[in-house]
Design a protein around this motif. Structure first.
Motif, PDB file in Angstrom:
ATOM      1  N   ILE A   1       5.617  13.486  -3.217  1.00 31.26           N
ATOM      2  CA  ILE A   1       6.338  14.723  -2.911  1.00 31.26           C
ATOM      3  C   ILE A   1       6.549  14.858  -1.408  1.00 31.26           C
ATOM      4  N   MET A   2       5.541  14.573  -0.613  1.00 36.93           N
ATOM      5  CA  MET A   2       5.686  14.659   0.845  1.00 36.93           C
ATOM      6  C   MET A   2       6.724  13.653   1.349  1.00 36.93           C
ATOM      7  N   TYR A   3       6.694  12.453   0.810  1.00 32.72           N
ATOM      8  CA  TYR A   3       7.672  11.425   1.161  1.00 32.72           C
ATOM      9  C   TYR A   3       9.084  11.890   0.796  1.00 32.72           C
ATOM     10  N   GLY A   4       9.214  12.486  -0.375  1.00 33.91           N
ATOM     11  CA  GLY A   4      10.508  12.995  -0.808  1.00 33.91           C
ATOM     12  C   GLY A   4      11.023  14.116   0.086  1.00 33.91           C
ATOM     13  N   PHE A   5      10.144  15.072   0.432  1.00 33.17           N
ATOM     14  CA  PHE A   5      10.557  16.162   1.313  1.00 33.17           C
ATOM     15  C   PHE A   5      10.941  15.656   2.703  1.00 33.17           C
ATOM     16  N   LEU A   6      10.204  14.699   3.223  1.00 36.23           N
ATOM     17  CA  LEU A   6      10.552  14.130   4.528  1.00 36.23           C
ATOM     18  C   LEU A   6      11.927  13.471   4.478  1.00 36.23           C
ATOM     19  N   SER A   7      12.203  12.743   3.406  1.00 33.69           N
ATOM     20  CA  SER A   7      13.521  12.127   3.237  1.00 33.69           C
ATOM     21  C   SER A   7      14.623  13.181   3.150  1.00 33.69           C
ATOM     22  N   ILE A   8      14.353  14.252   2.422  1.00 39.15           N
ATOM     23  CA  ILE A   8      15.336  15.329   2.306  1.00 39.15           C
ATOM     24  C   ILE A   8      15.597  15.976   3.654  1.00 39.15           C
ATOM     25  N   PHE A   9      14.538  16.296   4.398  1.00 38.37           N
ATOM     26  CA  PHE A   9      14.705  16.956   5.701  1.00 38.37           C
ATOM     27  C   PHE A   9      15.494  16.086   6.676  1.00 38.37           C
ATOM     28  N   LEU A  10      15.128  14.809   6.777  1.00 43.28           N
ATOM     29  CA  LEU A  10      15.829  13.923   7.703  1.00 43.28           C
ATOM     30  C   LEU A  10      17.280  13.705   7.272  1.00 43.28           C
TER      31      LEU A  10
ATOM     32  N   TYR B   1      15.634  12.327  -5.643  1.00 47.65           N
ATOM     33  CA  TYR B   1      15.255  11.507  -6.795  1.00 47.65           C
ATOM     34  C   TYR B   1      13.736  11.359  -6.909  1.00 47.65           C
ATOM     35  N   ILE B   2      13.077  11.105  -5.775  1.00 46.44           N
ATOM     36  CA  ILE B   2      11.624  10.906  -5.793  1.00 46.44           C
ATOM     37  C   ILE B   2      10.898  12.165  -6.269  1.00 46.44           C
ATOM     38  N   ILE B   3      11.381  13.320  -5.851  1.00 48.43           N
ATOM     39  CA  ILE B   3      10.721  14.564  -6.247  1.00 48.43           C
ATOM     40  C   ILE B   3      11.069  14.938  -7.686  1.00 48.43           C
ATOM     41  N   ALA B   4      12.330  14.785  -8.054  1.00 47.06           N
ATOM     42  CA  ALA B   4      12.770  15.239  -9.376  1.00 47.06           C
ATOM     43  C   ALA B   4      12.395  14.282 -10.506  1.00 47.06           C
ATOM     44  N   TYR B   5      12.387  12.974 -10.247  1.00 46.00           N
ATOM     45  CA  TYR B   5      12.155  11.987 -11.302  1.00 46.00           C
ATOM     46  C   TYR B   5      11.101  10.959 -10.888  1.00 46.00           C
ATOM     47  N   PRO B   6       9.834  11.334 -10.826  1.00 48.89           N
ATOM     48  CA  PRO B   6       8.806  10.361 -10.422  1.00 48.89           C
ATOM     49  C   PRO B   6       8.461   9.359 -11.522  1.00 48.89           C
ATOM     50  N   GLU B   7       8.750   9.691 -12.770  1.00 48.98           N
ATOM     51  CA  GLU B   7       8.335   8.849 -13.891  1.00 48.98           C
ATOM     52  C   GLU B   7       8.994   7.467 -13.918  1.00 48.98           C
TER      53      GLU B   7
ATOM     54  N   GLU C   1       0.822  -1.209   0.000  1.00 51.87           N
ATOM     55  CA  GLU C   1       0.000   0.000   0.000  1.00 51.87           C
ATOM     56  C   GLU C   1       0.857   1.260   0.000  1.00 51.87           C
ATOM     57  N   LEU C   2       1.945   1.236   0.750  1.00 51.76           N
ATOM     58  CA  LEU C   2       2.853   2.383   0.788  1.00 51.76           C
ATOM     59  C   LEU C   2       3.478   2.632  -0.575  1.00 51.76           C
ATOM     60  N   LYS C   3       3.933   1.564  -1.230  1.00 52.34           N
ATOM     61  CA  LYS C   3       4.515   1.708  -2.571  1.00 52.34           C
ATOM     62  C   LYS C   3       3.489   2.254  -3.560  1.00 52.34           C
ATOM     63  N   LYS C   4       2.272   1.732  -3.506  1.00 49.54           N
ATOM     64  CA  LYS C   4       1.228   2.217  -4.411  1.00 49.54           C
ATOM     65  C   LYS C   4       0.935   3.686  -4.159  1.00 49.54           C
ATOM     66  N   LEU C   5       0.828   4.056  -2.910  1.00 47.76           N
ATOM     67  CA  LEU C   5       0.506   5.433  -2.553  1.00 47.76           C
ATOM     68  C   LEU C   5       1.573   6.405  -3.057  1.00 47.76           C
ATOM     69  N   VAL C   6       2.835   6.080  -2.865  1.00 49.66           N
ATOM     70  CA  VAL C   6       3.924   6.971  -3.265  1.00 49.66           C
ATOM     71  C   VAL C   6       4.023   7.083  -4.782  1.00 49.66           C
ATOM     72  N   VAL C   7       3.777   5.974  -5.498  1.00 52.37           N
ATOM     73  CA  VAL C   7       3.912   5.984  -6.957  1.00 52.37           C
ATOM     74  C   VAL C   7       2.683   6.592  -7.626  1.00 52.37           C
ATOM     75  N   VAL C   8       1.497   6.227  -7.173  1.00 51.49           N
ATOM     76  CA  VAL C   8       0.264   6.673  -7.830  1.00 51.49           C
ATOM     77  C   VAL C   8      -0.099   8.104  -7.459  1.00 51.49           C
ATOM     78  N   ASP C   9      -0.046   8.442  -6.188  1.00 48.50           N
ATOM     79  CA  ASP C   9      -0.449   9.768  -5.725  1.00 48.50           C
ATOM     80  C   ASP C   9       0.777  10.685  -5.678  1.00 48.50           C
ATOM     81  N   ARG C  10       0.849  11.616  -6.611  1.00 46.88           N
ATOM     82  CA  ARG C  10       2.013  12.519  -6.721  1.00 46.88           C
ATOM     83  C   ARG C  10       2.216  13.336  -5.447  1.00 46.88           C
ATOM     84  N   GLY C  11       1.139  13.765  -4.809  1.00 43.48           N
ATOM     85  CA  GLY C  11       1.248  14.548  -3.581  1.00 43.48           C
ATOM     86  C   GLY C  11       1.907  13.758  -2.462  1.00 43.48           C
ATOM     87  N   SER C  12       1.544  12.489  -2.327  1.00 45.09           N
ATOM     88  CA  SER C  12       2.171  11.643  -1.310  1.00 45.09           C
ATOM     89  C   SER C  12       3.644  11.420  -1.625  1.00 45.09           C
TER      90      SER C  12
END
Length: 126
Positions: free
Chosen positions: A44-53, A85-91, A31-42
């Protein structure tokens, strides 16, 4: 508590807890993988959290040694690079086979979890 010990305990326990959940409940990983790949907003949030940490850890603890302190730095850099990577290259993640992503994630989790457990043992033994 010194910075290295704090980050070692923080990253060690975060990795062990999250990996444990994802191994005990594989449906959560799917479910987490689907959410991050399908929902662009999720994604981006996942990517920003990774960047901040990752960036926060790098700024406060950029130690390159061949011990548990160096492992913290590697985790931080991987977190930062993954977030970028997640934010810049989601494709590319949408083009990869879903089952391959799940399998590769489980393999990486197993390796990182073993290293995190090793790090926690070393920290608590000192």
């Amino acid at each position: 508590m010194e910075t290295s010990t704090f980050f070692g305990l923080f990253w060690g326990w975060v990795i062990v807890i999250i990996s444990g959940i994802l191994f005990v409940r594989p449906s959560v990983l799917r479910e987490l993988k689907k959410l991050v790949v399908v929902d662009r907003g999720s994604g981006i949030m996942y990517g920003f959290l990774s960047i901040f940490l990752g960036l926060g850890t790098i700024i406060l603890h950029n130690v390159w040694t061949l011990n548990w302190q160096g492992f913290i730095t590697i985790i931080a850099w991987l977190s930062l690079l993954k977030g970028i990577y997640i934010i810049a290259y989601p494709e590319p993640s949408k083009k990869t086979d879903f089952e391959v992503r799940i399998l590769s994630t489980r393999i990486v989790l197993a390796i990182i979890s073993a290293l995190a457990l090793w790090m926690l043992v070393v920290i608590y033994m000192k």
